[in-house]
Design a protein around this motif. Structure first.
Motif, mmCIF file in Angstrom:
data_model
loop_
_atom_site.group_PDB
_atom_site.id
_atom_site.type_symbol
_atom_site.label_atom_id
_atom_site.label_comp_id
_atom_site.label_asym_id
_atom_site.label_seq_id
_atom_site.Cartn_x
_atom_site.Cartn_y
_atom_site.Cartn_z
ATOM 1 N N UNK A 8 38.700 50.246 46.502
ATOM 2 C CA UNK A 8 38.613 50.530 45.102
ATOM 3 C C UNK A 8 39.947 51.287 44.212
ATOM 4 N N UNK A 9 40.453 52.041 45.089
ATOM 5 C CA UNK A 9 41.739 52.825 44.635
ATOM 6 C C UNK A 9 42.750 51.831 44.297
ATOM 7 N N UNK A 10 43.098 50.870 45.362
ATOM 8 C CA UNK A 10 44.022 49.921 45.325
ATOM 9 C C UNK A 10 43.745 48.974 44.003
ATOM 10 N N UNK A 11 42.688 48.391 43.926
ATOM 11 C CA UNK A 11 42.334 47.526 42.939
ATOM 12 C C UNK A 11 42.346 48.300 41.437
ATOM 13 N N UNK A 46 55.348 45.046 36.751
ATOM 14 C CA UNK A 46 55.382 44.280 38.125
ATOM 15 C C UNK A 46 54.378 44.552 39.096
ATOM 16 N N UNK A 47 53.228 45.625 38.751
ATOM 17 C CA UNK A 47 52.409 46.104 39.909
ATOM 18 C C UNK A 47 53.096 47.027 40.737
ATOM 19 N N UNK A 48 52.059 47.790 41.834
ATOM 20 C CA UNK A 48 52.677 48.553 42.865
ATOM 21 C C UNK A 48 53.407 48.132 43.716
ATOM 22 N N UNK A 49 54.401 48.821 44.093
ATOM 23 C CA UNK A 49 55.278 48.668 45.371
ATOM 24 C C UNK A 49 54.356 48.749 46.590
ATOM 25 N N UNK A 50 54.950 48.229 47.621
ATOM 26 C CA UNK A 50 54.137 48.407 49.062
ATOM 27 C C UNK A 50 53.968 49.674 49.315
ATOM 28 N N UNK A 51 54.967 50.577 49.093
ATOM 29 C CA UNK A 51 54.824 52.189 49.508
ATOM 30 C C UNK A 51 53.843 52.824 48.534
ATOM 31 N N UNK A 52 53.912 52.516 46.999
ATOM 32 C CA UNK A 52 52.984 53.171 46.277
ATOM 33 C C UNK A 52 51.402 52.477 46.449
ATOM 34 N N UNK A 53 51.261 51.246 46.783
ATOM 35 C CA UNK A 53 49.751 50.658 47.481
ATOM 36 C C UNK A 53 49.322 51.458 48.475
ATOM 37 N N UNK A 54 50.277 51.750 49.516
ATOM 38 C CA UNK A 54 49.880 52.603 50.707
ATOM 39 C C UNK A 54 49.574 53.977 50.385
ATOM 40 N N UNK A 55 50.089 54.455 49.712
ATOM 41 C CA UNK A 55 49.781 55.858 48.968
ATOM 42 C C UNK A 55 48.570 55.828 48.256
ATOM 43 N N UNK A 56 48.349 54.807 47.466
ATOM 44 C CA UNK A 56 47.000 54.873 46.614
ATOM 45 C C UNK A 56 45.860 54.619 47.494
ATOM 46 N N UNK A 57 46.145 53.670 48.658
ATOM 47 C CA UNK A 57 45.186 53.608 49.642
ATOM 48 C C UNK A 57 44.825 54.718 50.319
ATOM 49 N N UNK A 67 45.149 57.588 49.466
ATOM 50 C CA UNK A 67 44.450 58.660 48.562
ATOM 51 C C UNK A 67 43.259 58.265 48.397
ATOM 52 N N UNK A 68 42.780 56.903 48.102
ATOM 53 C CA UNK A 68 41.515 56.502 47.854
ATOM 54 C C UNK A 68 40.538 56.541 49.250
ATOM 55 N N UNK A 69 41.067 56.562 50.340
ATOM 56 C CA UNK A 69 40.377 56.384 51.710
ATOM 57 C C UNK A 69 40.011 58.015 51.880
ATOM 58 N N UNK A 70 41.022 58.910 51.317
ATOM 59 C CA UNK A 70 40.413 60.404 51.396
ATOM 60 C C UNK A 70 39.329 60.508 50.541
ATOM 61 N N UNK A 71 39.543 60.093 49.229
ATOM 62 C CA UNK A 71 38.472 60.548 48.255
ATOM 63 C C UNK A 71 37.037 59.923 48.871
ATOM 64 N N UNK A 72 37.129 58.762 49.394
ATOM 65 C CA UNK A 72 35.936 57.972 49.925
ATOM 66 C C UNK A 72 35.303 58.769 51.024
ATOM 67 N N UNK A 73 36.134 59.291 51.975
ATOM 68 C CA UNK A 73 35.642 60.331 53.056
ATOM 69 C C UNK A 73 35.072 61.617 52.468
ATOM 70 N N UNK A 74 35.768 62.088 51.643
ATOM 71 C CA UNK A 74 35.005 63.213 50.683
ATOM 72 C C UNK A 74 33.797 63.146 50.066
ATOM 73 N N UNK A 75 33.788 61.869 49.587
ATOM 74 C CA UNK A 75 32.596 61.528 48.726
ATOM 75 C C UNK A 75 31.484 61.297 49.733
ATOM 76 N N UNK A 76 31.861 60.630 50.790
ATOM 77 C CA UNK A 76 30.786 60.474 51.756
ATOM 78 C C UNK A 76 30.136 61.822 52.442
ATOM 79 N N UNK A 77 31.084 62.539 52.431
ATOM 80 C CA UNK A 77 30.751 64.141 52.766
ATOM 81 C C UNK A 77 29.902 64.800 51.820
ATOM 82 N N UNK A 78 29.897 64.547 50.701
ATOM 83 C CA UNK A 78 29.281 65.339 49.732
ATOM 84 C C UNK A 78 27.781 64.654 49.656
ATOM 85 N N UNK A 79 27.988 63.455 49.616
ATOM 86 C CA UNK A 79 26.770 62.538 49.125
ATOM 87 C C UNK A 79 25.784 62.472 50.085
ATOM 88 N N UNK A 80 26.230 62.168 51.226
ATOM 89 C CA UNK A 80 25.225 62.118 52.524
ATOM 90 C C UNK A 80 25.184 63.446 53.186
#
Length: 121
Positions: A40-43, A95-106, A108-121
């Protein structure tokens, strides 16, 4: 995209009891939340940059990007700094995100996903 493969491989290895990796108590629901957050973050990141007004055609007049550029130019004697916030966002919009920026965004998004799961479930 390759970093997502590595993330999935690392997480799937955690399910293997014979793994030399530390043991994690992760179920498939957690993996889904982490992967969903990363994807979701990368998109969403390029869409958000474009919505702010940083586009391939340049900075959109009257947008948040134009206001940001004006503010940074005022702080720097009338010019924006090469490699600064405005230049980096304009590059991402053009031109879009660089590979390193994409990795950083992904990540961050993974961390947010994990935190959201911890809060919601």
């Amino acid at each position: 995209m390759l970093h997502l493969v590595y993330t999935v491989l690392l997480l799937s290895a955690a399910f293997n009891t014979g793994s030399s990796l530390p043991s994690f108590n992760i179920d498939w629901s957690t993996v889904a939340w982490i992967a969903g957050g990363a994807v979701t973050a990368v998109v969403a990141a390029p869409l958000a940059v474009g919505a702010l007004g940083f586009t391939a055609a340049g900075i959109t007049a009257g947008s948040a990007a134009a206001s940001t550029m004006s503010a940074f130019a005022a702080m720097n004697g009338g010019a924006t700094v090469a490699g600064g916030v405005v230049a980096t966002l304009q590059s991402a919009g053009a031109i879009g995100l660089t590979a390193s920026a994409t990795a950083a965004v992904a990540g961050t998004g993974a961390s947010v996903g994990y935190a959201a799961k911890s809060v919601i479930e």
